[in-house]
Design an enzyme around this catalytic site. Sequence first.
Site, PDB file in Angstrom:
ATOM      1  CB  ILE A   1      -0.966   0.048   1.210  1.00 54.43           C
ATOM      2  CG1 ILE A   1      -0.220   0.102   2.546  1.00 54.43           C
ATOM      3  CG2 ILE A   1      -1.950  -1.103   1.179  1.00 54.43           C
ATOM      4  CD1 ILE A   1      -1.089   0.555   3.718  1.00 54.43           C
ATOM      5  CG  ASP A   2       3.883   1.387   2.767  1.00 51.69           C
ATOM      6  OD1 ASP A   2       2.767   1.685   3.224  1.00 51.69           O
ATOM      7  OD2 ASP A   2       4.697   0.661   3.373  1.00 51.69           O
TER       8      ASP A   2
ATOM      9  CD  GLU B   1       2.885   4.439   9.078  1.00 53.61           C
ATOM     10  OE1 GLU B   1       2.205   4.017  10.018  1.00 53.61           O
ATOM     11  OE2 GLU B   1       3.349   3.696   8.180  1.00 53.61           O
TER      12      GLU B   1
ATOM     13  CG  HIS C   1      -3.639  -2.291  10.540  1.00 54.63           C
ATOM     14  ND1 HIS C   1      -3.234  -1.674  11.692  1.00 54.63           N
ATOM     15  CD2 HIS C   1      -2.572  -2.976  10.072  1.00 54.63           C
ATOM     16  CE1 HIS C   1      -1.974  -1.988  11.931  1.00 54.63           C
ATOM     17  NE2 HIS C   1      -1.539  -2.780  10.968  1.00 54.63           N
TER      18      HIS C   1
HETATM   19  O1  F6P Z   1       4.037  -1.565   4.685  1.00 53.73           O
HETATM   20  C1  F6P Z   1       2.668  -1.522   4.861  1.00 53.73           C
HETATM   21  C2  F6P Z   1       2.319  -0.952   6.215  1.00 53.73           C
HETATM   22  O2  F6P Z   1       0.911  -0.907   6.328  1.00 53.73           O
HETATM   23  C3  F6P Z   1       2.934   0.414   6.526  1.00 53.73           C
HETATM   24  O3  F6P Z   1       2.261   1.471   5.898  1.00 53.73           O
HETATM   25  C4  F6P Z   1       2.860   0.428   8.033  1.00 53.73           C
HETATM   26  O4  F6P Z   1       3.860   1.266   8.594  1.00 53.73           O
HETATM   27  C5  F6P Z   1       3.120  -1.011   8.391  1.00 53.73           C
HETATM   28  O5  F6P Z   1       2.811  -1.782   7.252  1.00 53.73           O
HETATM   29  C6  F6P Z   1       2.317  -1.495   9.549  1.00 53.73           C
HETATM   30  O6  F6P Z   1       2.708  -2.778   9.867  1.00 53.73           O
HETATM   31  P1  F6P Z   1       1.925  -3.769  10.843  1.00 53.73           P
HETATM   32  O7  F6P Z   1       0.753  -4.306  10.083  1.00 53.73           O
HETATM   33  O8  F6P Z   1       2.915  -4.821  11.157  1.00 53.73           O
HETATM   34  O9  F6P Z   1       1.469  -2.972  12.016  1.00 53.73           O
END
Ligand code: F6P
Length: 342
Positions: free
Chosen positions: A126-127, A222, A272
């Site tokens: 998604i990034d 973030e 999420h």
């Molecule tokens: O890399 C995708 C992502 O959703 C990032 O945007 C976010 O920093 C990270 O994963 C969050 O990870 P987790 O699902 O392990 O909390």
Amino acid sequence: MEKIGILTGGGDCPGLNAVIRAVTRKSINEGYEVIGIRNGWKGLVEKDAITLNLESVSGILPKGGTILGTSRTNPYKKEGEVASVFVNYKALGLSALIAVGGEDTLGVAAKLSKEGMPVVGVPKTIDNDLSCTDYTFGFDTAINIATECIDRLHTTAESHHRIIVAEVMGRHAGWIAIESGIAGGADVILIPEVPIDIEEVCALIKRRHSRGKTFSIIVVAEGAQFKQSSMVLQEEKLDDFGHVRLGGIGEILGREIEKRTGYETRVSVLGHIQRGGSPTAFDRVLGTRFGVKAVELVKAKQFGQMAALSGNKIISAALSTATGKLKTVDQEYYELARTFFG
Ligand code: F6P
């Protein structure tokens, strides 16, 4: 019959099932058997796999997440795990592996490829921060969800005459923030690539309010950070790939804005939600095209490569180059976004 293995690793995202379906359908058409490895690299370390057939991928195209499961396991982190990966690859009778993932999962694929494993990659996240591809699948869904959330925040901010700070994901790249911010008409967008100048942010909000507006929407990534201070972390503990958990900048920013401007401020962390649920048509199509291309790369024995999007064409790119450097938002794009600040 030759066997192709497929695994999905790292954070899940919408479109993973479209790739699994496309890889399975195309491979079966081409006369291969398909083995689904469960939970990313963990499944190859533990030899946890299932056979995928037309029935197993039927009806999964619109589903979010991944039917294979995922993990953030890095076999290069623990002694002996890379050896297990090679042993199990052989034990499963695979002649090629398709790894679907972001910089971490594909970084492992690039290393395994250098060590002689026949691997091909599919770029997911998604990034949208992987190099060598215009878009990764999952990103379009994430920005559409974030945009819808910003639209919703707009109506409540306007009714209550408030500032609302929306914190979005994206790790160290500002793609989700800048694109959902532009699409959602945010009044300020803050990204990791440009340090936050709090005085400027407050001046922009005040300027807008001096035009008679009584509300503002601020989108913050973030991974954004204030000038002269470090990133805000939810947890300092590192995962297998050395990543910290980001999050919390929105709350700090909101408090600071309220203190400095006197305007009532609320914060909304989208989290999420941006990663869950059904993929957009764009991500279903992109995932499908990537999946078919990955099988073509296997057939042509072009290992160490990844399917990629260039303009509207699906091309291939070296895994080592794609994972060598993060793709971040450039200054020119941020300048465009600035046109609508304040
Ligand atoms: O890399 C995708 C992502 O959703 C990032 O945007 C976010 O920093 C990270 O994963 C969050 O990870 P987790 O699902 O392990 O909390």
